[in-house]
Design a protein around this motif. Structure first.
Motif, PDB file in Angstrom:
ATOM      1  N   GLY A  17      47.139  24.612  39.547  1.00  0.00           N
ATOM      2  CA  GLY A  17      47.058  25.190  40.879  1.00  0.00           C
ATOM      3  C   GLY A  17      45.870  24.660  41.634  1.00  0.00           C
ATOM      4  N   GLY A  18      45.373  25.469  42.540  1.00  0.00           N
ATOM      5  CA  GLY A  18      44.266  25.047  43.381  1.00  0.00           C
ATOM      6  C   GLY A  18      44.748  24.217  44.550  1.00  0.00           C
ATOM      7  N   PHE A  19      43.830  23.823  45.380  1.00  0.00           N
ATOM      8  CA  PHE A  19      44.157  23.090  46.602  1.00  0.00           C
ATOM      9  C   PHE A  19      44.869  21.766  46.302  1.00  0.00           C
ATOM     10  CE2 PHE A  19      42.904  19.977  49.860  1.00  0.00           C
ATOM     11  CZ  PHE A  19      43.546  20.546  50.946  1.00  0.00           C
ATOM     12  N   ALA A  20      44.352  21.012  45.333  1.00  0.00           N
ATOM     13  CA  ALA A  20      44.931  19.710  45.023  1.00  0.00           C
ATOM     14  C   ALA A  20      46.093  19.801  44.040  1.00  0.00           C
ATOM     15  CB  ALA A  20      43.861  18.776  44.466  1.00  0.00           C
ATOM     16  N   GLY A  21      46.255  20.942  43.385  1.00  0.00           N
ATOM     17  CA  GLY A  21      47.346  21.101  42.433  1.00  0.00           C
ATOM     18  C   GLY A  21      47.196  20.283  41.171  1.00  0.00           C
ATOM     19  N   ARG A  22      45.978  19.910  40.837  1.00  0.00           N
ATOM     20  CA  ARG A  22      45.747  19.085  39.652  1.00  0.00           C
ATOM     21  C   ARG A  22      45.602  19.953  38.404  1.00  0.00           C
ATOM     22  NH1 ARG A  22      41.058  15.166  41.314  1.00  0.00           N
ATOM     23  NH2 ARG A  22      41.827  13.881  39.621  1.00  0.00           N
ATOM     24  N   GLU A  23      46.074  19.435  37.297  1.00  0.00           N
ATOM     25  CA  GLU A  23      45.969  20.135  36.016  1.00  0.00           C
ATOM     26  C   GLU A  23      44.734  19.637  35.281  1.00  0.00           C
ATOM     27  OE1 GLU A  23      48.467  19.858  32.000  1.00  0.00           O
ATOM     28  OE2 GLU A  23      49.570  20.810  33.640  1.00  0.00           O
ATOM     29  N   PHE A  49      45.563  29.066  38.131  1.00  0.00           N
ATOM     30  CA  PHE A  49      46.256  29.755  37.047  1.00  0.00           C
ATOM     31  C   PHE A  49      45.746  29.161  35.741  1.00  0.00           C
ATOM     32  CE2 PHE A  49      48.958  30.100  40.699  1.00  0.00           C
ATOM     33  CZ  PHE A  49      49.437  31.399  40.645  1.00  0.00           C
ATOM     34  N   TYR A  50      45.578  30.005  34.725  1.00  0.00           N
ATOM     35  CA  TYR A  50      45.036  29.569  33.455  1.00  0.00           C
ATOM     36  C   TYR A  50      45.969  29.962  32.323  1.00  0.00           C
ATOM     37  CZ  TYR A  50      40.809  29.358  36.267  1.00  0.00           C
ATOM     38  OH  TYR A  50      39.904  29.097  37.256  1.00  0.00           O
ATOM     39  N   SER A  51      46.211  29.019  31.437  1.00  0.00           N
ATOM     40  CA  SER A  51      46.921  29.289  30.191  1.00  0.00           C
ATOM     41  C   SER A  51      45.881  29.138  29.088  1.00  0.00           C
ATOM     42  CB  SER A  51      48.067  28.286  30.001  1.00  0.00           C
ATOM     43  OG  SER A  51      48.725  28.535  28.788  1.00  0.00           O
ATOM     44  N   VAL A  52      45.599  30.246  28.401  1.00  0.00           N
ATOM     45  CA  VAL A  52      44.534  30.272  27.404  1.00  0.00           C
ATOM     46  C   VAL A  52      45.160  30.449  26.022  1.00  0.00           C
ATOM     47  CG1 VAL A  52      42.406  31.423  26.704  1.00  0.00           C
ATOM     48  CG2 VAL A  52      43.009  31.323  29.135  1.00  0.00           C
ATOM     49  N   HIS A  53      44.964  29.453  25.167  1.00  0.00           N
ATOM     50  CA  HIS A  53      45.492  29.467  23.797  1.00  0.00           C
ATOM     51  C   HIS A  53      44.312  29.680  22.853  1.00  0.00           C
ATOM     52  CE1 HIS A  53      49.463  27.595  24.830  1.00  0.00           C
ATOM     53  NE2 HIS A  53      48.758  27.367  25.929  1.00  0.00           N
ATOM     54  N   ILE A  54      44.381  30.753  22.072  1.00  0.00           N
ATOM     55  CA  ILE A  54      43.315  31.082  21.140  1.00  0.00           C
ATOM     56  C   ILE A  54      43.944  31.329  19.779  1.00  0.00           C
ATOM     57  CG2 ILE A  54      41.424  32.663  20.606  1.00  0.00           C
ATOM     58  CD1 ILE A  54      41.367  33.331  23.653  1.00  0.00           C
ATOM     59  N   ASP A  55      43.775  30.361  18.883  1.00  0.00           N
ATOM     60  CA  ASP A  55      44.312  30.478  17.527  1.00  0.00           C
ATOM     61  C   ASP A  55      45.767  30.955  17.510  1.00  0.00           C
ATOM     62  OD1 ASP A  55      42.114  29.469  16.234  1.00  0.00           O
ATOM     63  OD2 ASP A  55      41.291  31.413  15.683  1.00  0.00           O
TER      64      ASP A  55
END
Length: 88
Positions: free
Chosen positions: A9-15, A55-61
């Motif tokens: 997301g964000g203005f530039a849409g960069r990952e 937007f954040y995808s957070v992977h923890i173990d």
């Protein structure tokens, strides 16, 4: 503990993706504490999406949580900042 965070997301849409193996970092214990709190935090009430928000995808173990700005707890924000190496 392995923590992987992908921001979209964000203005530039960069990952952007960052990762941290807490066993290899001097701040590993603090990151583990933040990760445990991020996983256990109640999801804030979802307001309207913010234009150009992240937007954040957070992977923890093997566990995954989906987060978005501006609905982050302080612990979630600090974890994201530490793993991505920049302000959330």
């Amino acid at each position: 503990m392995l923590i992987v965070i992908t921001r979209t997301g964000g203005f530039a849409g960069r990952e952007r993706t960052g990762s941290a193996d807490t066993h290899c970092r001097p701040d590993g214990a603090e990151l583990e504490r933040l990760a445990e709190r991020a996983l256990s935090a109640e999801a804030p009430s979802a307001g309207r999406p913010v234009a150009d928000g992240f937007f954040y995808s957070v992977h923890i173990d093997g566990k995954v949580i989906e987060l978005r700005d501006p609905d982050l707890t302080d612990e979630q924000r600090r974890l994201i900042e530490a793993v991505l190496g920049e302000g959330a």
